[in-house]
Design a protein around this motif. Structure first.
Motif, PDB file in Angstrom:
ATOM      1  N   VAL A  96      30.941  -1.071 -12.014  1.00  0.00           N
ATOM      2  CA  VAL A  96      30.058  -0.739 -11.446  1.00  0.00           C
ATOM      3  C   VAL A  96      28.478  -0.627 -12.559  1.00  0.00           C
ATOM      4  CG1 VAL A  96      29.404   1.798 -11.849  1.00  0.00           C
ATOM      5  CG2 VAL A  96      32.048   0.893 -11.118  1.00  0.00           C
ATOM      6  N   GLN A  97      28.630  -1.183 -13.499  1.00  0.00           N
ATOM      7  CA  GLN A  97      26.779  -1.417 -14.000  1.00  0.00           C
ATOM      8  C   GLN A  97      25.766  -2.441 -13.213  1.00  0.00           C
ATOM      9  OE1 GLN A  97      25.903   0.542 -15.925  1.00  0.00           O
ATOM     10  NE2 GLN A  97      27.498   2.100 -16.815  1.00  0.00           N
ATOM     11  N   TRP A  98      27.403  -3.154 -12.935  1.00  0.00           N
ATOM     12  CA  TRP A  98      26.450  -4.160 -12.092  1.00  0.00           C
ATOM     13  C   TRP A  98      26.474  -4.165 -11.200  1.00  0.00           C
ATOM     14  CZ3 TRP A  98      27.647  -6.997  -7.800  1.00  0.00           C
ATOM     15  CH2 TRP A  98      27.251  -8.419  -7.256  1.00  0.00           C
ATOM     16  N   TYR A  99      27.034  -3.531 -10.470  1.00  0.00           N
ATOM     17  CA  TYR A  99      27.079  -2.779  -8.766  1.00  0.00           C
ATOM     18  C   TYR A  99      25.728  -2.040  -8.762  1.00  0.00           C
ATOM     19  CZ  TYR A  99      28.245  -0.509  -4.440  1.00  0.00           C
ATOM     20  OH  TYR A  99      28.117  -0.773  -3.093  1.00  0.00           O
ATOM     21  N   LEU A 100      25.586  -1.430 -10.088  1.00  0.00           N
ATOM     22  CA  LEU A 100      24.211   0.095 -10.041  1.00  0.00           C
ATOM     23  C   LEU A 100      23.210  -1.285  -9.687  1.00  0.00           C
ATOM     24  CD1 LEU A 100      25.355   2.818 -11.927  1.00  0.00           C
ATOM     25  CD2 LEU A 100      25.524   2.823  -9.841  1.00  0.00           C
ATOM     26  N   GLY A 101      23.380  -2.043 -10.567  1.00  0.00           N
ATOM     27  CA  GLY A 101      22.154  -2.805 -10.992  1.00  0.00           C
ATOM     28  C   GLY A 101      21.498  -3.936  -9.799  1.00  0.00           C
TER      29      GLY A 101
END
Length: 473
Positions: A162-167
């Motif tokens: 999710v952190q990658w996706y938000l980025g």
């Protein structure tokens, strides 16, 4: 063209004189959701993304926290006797869960970067719900071992993914607040899980011939499936491959332009040369080392020191359950404050340093131990700020690794994996139950971690400043 218009155009195109003052750009206020430079179209896009992405990831993470405590609750609610679990089998169940959690984080996060995210995340959530439900049918510990591995594997990669996706969707000035909302779900989950599980056991034990502890897994499943289906309906993929029914072609193009303005590269093929470049980069090793110290520095709040001290002081069970909810509440407040200040003022390094110093002060007080009761409460509660910087650390990693989607995936998942790997066994030596409630070794260990984190912060700032200077040259 009239003479006045021509003169105005000439002034607009002519270079500014050296004496002409240039007003600084308007700075976003702490209470504003949008930057002053955001166009109306950008604001509509941001609100859409918040509704499509943030709502799902918050609810999905909340549901996963319910399961993380379900097995411990089930163990003391009849599972131990029904499945004849004795000795260290509860510890083995947790170990198997962590093996799946840790070993599959990086592979599944990387796999997600090769697949349509709008299908991959909800599908993994659906499978996670199915394996969670299957635990209610377990008849022996061997079956539970297998199921706990898959539950850990499918749930463990969710945070870094999710952190990658938000980025992939948000600017650096927007990431910390969204990351904080996502992270807060874990604190809300920890605060609500006890009440949900206690109420479910009290009202459902024996209903339809199903033991109360088995109902806990059914409830986790019932919470997860609607959320996963919501994700399948709402989530957009990444801007480079987005075909969302809720985003127009112009909005998708605008999202791509926003990421391009941040130098946030779209996904590229994985090659041996790219992997080698990532592995030898300072970004991987400095960020992962920094994340190791951060991930272990929340030991005061994660090792039940407050609840064990309250029990030793003779507080009632109701009093202990009520007072201990203050710590996650402090974490929530700290997360929101740090996220807002980080996005508005780009003060990531300062916020991390202040948080580390606050945690050092709290641990010094607890290491001394023989202090006024009010000060001891204050120290326990203050230690809840340690996790308040989680969102800005991962937002910073997204920013630092913005030039490569693949590097972002590897670095972010490695940061989380290393933290969880060491967090699985270090407490056995540092936070020994026999030392409770005065964990003298644990408090001093946390002080050392925070000092090391400050040192690594200085290293990270130095490397990042050098990289930015090099990119501008």
């Amino acid at each position: 063209m009239s003479e006045k218009v021509a003169i105005a155009a000439e002034k607009a195109l002519s270079p500014k004189s050296e004496t002409q003052e240039v007003s600084p750009p308007a700075r976003q206020k702490w209470y504003e959701w949008f930057a002053p430079t955001d166009t109306p179209a950008e604001r509509r896009l941001i609100l859409k993304l918040d509704g499509l992405i943030i709502v799902f990831v918050f609810l999905a993470y909340w549901a996963k926290v319910l399961d993380s405590s379900a097995t411990s609750t089930a163990y003391v609610s009849g599972m131990k006797e029904d499945l004849s679990l004795y000795g260290n089998q509860l510890n083995y169940l947790q170990t198997v869960y962590m093996v799946g959690f840790i070993t599959m984080q990086i592979p599944l996060t990387l796999l997600m970067t090769r697949c349509p995210v709008n299908y991959f995340l909800p599908a993994a959530d659906l499978l996670w719900g199915v394996f969670t439900l299957a635990q209610y049918k377990a008849n022996n510990v061997t079956q539970l071992y297998a199921l706990r591995f898959f539950v850990g594997a499918l749930g463990g990669f969710f945070f870094p993914a999710v952190q990658w996706y938000l980025g992939s969707w948000y600017k650096s000035s927007e990431l910390s607040r969204r990351g904080a909302i996502f992270f807060i779900a874990s604190q809300v989950g920890s605060m609500s899980s006890g009440y949900i599980q206690a109420g479910a056991y009290a009202r459902l034990d024996g209903r339809y011939g199903i033991e109360g502890w088995r109902w806990l897994y059914i409830i986790c499943f019932a919470c997860t499936i609607p959320i996963a289906l919501l994700g399948l309906c709402l989530l957009p993929s990444t801007p480079d491959t987005c075909t969302s029914r809720f985003l127009s072609a112009d909005e998708i193009r605008l999202a791509q332009e926003r990421m391009a303005s941040e130098n946030r590269e779209a996904r590229q093929p994985f090659t041996r040369a790219k992997v080698w470049e990532i592995l030898k980069s300072w970004r991987l090793w400095v960020l992962v080392t920094f994340a190791f110290f951060f991930s272990q520095a929340d030991g005061v709040s994660s090792n039940s020191g407050l609840s064990l001290w309250l029990k030793a002081e003779g507080y009632s069970v109701e009093g202990i359950n009520t007072i201990t909810t203050v710590s996650p509440a402090v974490t929530i407040v700290a997360s929101v404050v740090c996220a807002v200040l980080s996005d508005v003022y780009d003060a990531k390094a300062s916020l991390i340093a202040v948080t580390a110093l606050l945690n050092i002060f709290a641990c010094i007080v607890l290491a001394i131990w023989n202090v006024p009761v009010g000060l001891k409460f204050f120290a326990f509660f203050l230690s809840g700020t340690a996790d308040g910087i989680a969102a800005i650390i991962y937002a910073w990693a997204n920013e630092i690794c913005s030039h490569s989607a693949e590097e972002r995936a590897i670095v972010i998942s490695a940061m989380n994996t290393i933290g969880n790997t060491f967090g699985a066994w270090i407490p056995l030596f540092v936070w020994k139950t026999v030392d409770a409630p005065r964990y003298l070794i644990g408090y001093n260990w946390t002080i050392a971690l925070d000092v090391c984190m400050l040192v690594m912060l200085a290293v990270l700032v130095q490397f990042w400043a050098r990289e930015k200077k090099r990119s501008l040259a």
